[in-house]
Design an enzyme around this catalytic site. Structure first.
Site, PDB file in Angstrom:
ATOM      1  N   ASP A   1      38.077  76.992  21.772  1.00 20.53           N
ATOM      2  CA  ASP A   1      37.535  75.655  21.981  1.00 20.53           C
ATOM      3  C   ASP A   1      36.293  75.398  21.124  1.00 20.53           C
ATOM      4  OD1 ASP A   1      35.989  73.447  23.420  1.00 20.53           O
ATOM      5  OD2 ASP A   1      37.786  73.537  24.653  1.00 20.53           O
TER       6      ASP A   1
ATOM      7  N   SER B   1      37.843  69.336  21.727  1.00 28.80           N
ATOM      8  CA  SER B   1      38.670  69.577  22.908  1.00 28.80           C
ATOM      9  C   SER B   1      39.396  68.297  23.317  1.00 28.80           C
ATOM     10  CB  SER B   1      37.801  70.147  24.028  1.00 28.80           C
ATOM     11  OG  SER B   1      38.581  70.788  25.005  1.00 28.80           O
TER      12      SER B   1
END
Length: 338
Positions: free
Chosen positions: A195, A43
């Site tokens: 993610d 991320s």
């Protein structure tokens, strides 16, 4: 000059809190005794990892520091053009929370009622252009330099995908940072990703499997410990997400601790199994004081606040533990993760 100490970096994700890692990296890069052997990121950690590695390839530590400054200052510029902003009351009461921002609260409601495919049908994402301007992905894939790993979660299979440097592109980094309530799933090679924090925040095993330096420094953004039980809905949801995003890291720490014990007892041969030295830099108390709204607060004032905090914590780590690098773990793995 004495021989440099080689370390591998594991960079967690956490939205705007990734600016803490910006500060950590800046302080580490300023120390000529440190050499980065490899980086894994998830991320916001994936963005930091890509910018860092490309900078090191392009011009060493000084260039990497400049690139990180430019990248995060650009994030502040992008944020200034959005409607989600901290109010004067927010700034009075917190360095980063946006509890009194009506547009943040309105956005929070929208995210729970409509998908990003409904709210953003054209899949507009200014971060894509900013990343492409910040990182030369063609050079990143081909030029000699530190190893780089970025992870994402396959939406359909639930499996972790680790992108290595040779296959790195802007889509891989965006996939690693794709929060499903905010963005369309990112397609890479015909597969769709969310993610990477759902499966590895960040994964440690790529740094172990590659061999090389035994020292792994984890820059941790998601607090393992918090001071009190969450009672309002936002704090409960935030803690649920934190637990989810920390769970894979804690499992890997348990396995590393277990394998290390077997190596030390002689049950596993040292010539076949790497004995890892684990180090951590975090600011659990300070970051735990911020709620979920702060992770979308991209104001340059807040980003620089986190940068200063990260640099201070990295400096404290080097002062206290530099001599332990290459010799032993400085992190209390049992007390912190187990």
């Amino acid at each position: 000059m004495a021989e440099k100490k080689r370390i591998k970096l594991a960079l967690q994700g956490g939205g705007s809190h990734g600016a803490f890692t910006w500060g950590v990296l800046d302080r580490l890069l300023a120390d000529e005794r440190i050499e980065v052997d490899a980086v894994v990121g998830t991320s916001a950690g994936a963005m930091n990892a890509a910018v860092l590695t490309d900078g090191l390839i392009a011009g060493g530590a000084a260039e990497a520091r400049r690139r990180l400054d430019t990248f995060w200052e650009g994030i502040g510029g992008l944020s200034a053009n959005t409607f989600i902003q901290p109010t004067p009351m927010d700034r009075m009461l917190s360095a980063g929370n946006m509890d009194f921002s009506p547009l943040w609260r309105f956005t929070e409601v929208l995210m729970r009622q409509f998908s990003p495919y409904e709210l953003n049908p054209t899949n507009s994402n200014p971060l894509r252009d900013h990343l492409e301007a910040s990182v030369d992905f063609a050079r990143l894939r081909s030029a000699p330099g530190p190893a780089l790993f970025v992870c994402a979660t396959n939406v359909l299979t639930g499996r972790l995908r680790v992108f290595e440097r040779a296959e790195m592109g802007v889509e891989a980094v965006l996939a690693s940072a794709c929060l499903p309530l905010l963005h369309h799933a990112v397609e890479v090679d015909g597969q769709h990703y969310w993610d990477g924090g759902y499966c590895g925040n960040p994964p440690i095993f790529p740094l172990i499997y590659m061999g090389g330096a035994p020292d792994i420094l984890i820059v941790q953004l998601n607090p393992v410990n918090i001071p009190e039980v969450p009672r309002d809905i936002r704090a409960i949801v935030d803690r649920m997400n934190t637990l989810s995003f920390n769970s894979s890291l804690m499992r890997e720490m348990r396995m590393i601790h277990f394998v290390t014990g077997l190596i030390d007892k002689g049950d596993l041969p040292k010539d076949r199994y790497m004995r890892c030295f684990i180090h951590t830099i975090d600011a659990e108390e300070e970051l735990a004081a911020f709620n979920a709204s702060s992770k979308l607060n991209g104001s340059i004032e807040f980003l620089k606040h986190l940068r200063a905090l990260g640099a201070a914590r990295a400096g404290a780590f080097l002062d206290a533990h530099f001599d332990e690098i290459g010799q032993k773990s400085s992190a209390d793995v049992v007390g912190k993760f187990l």
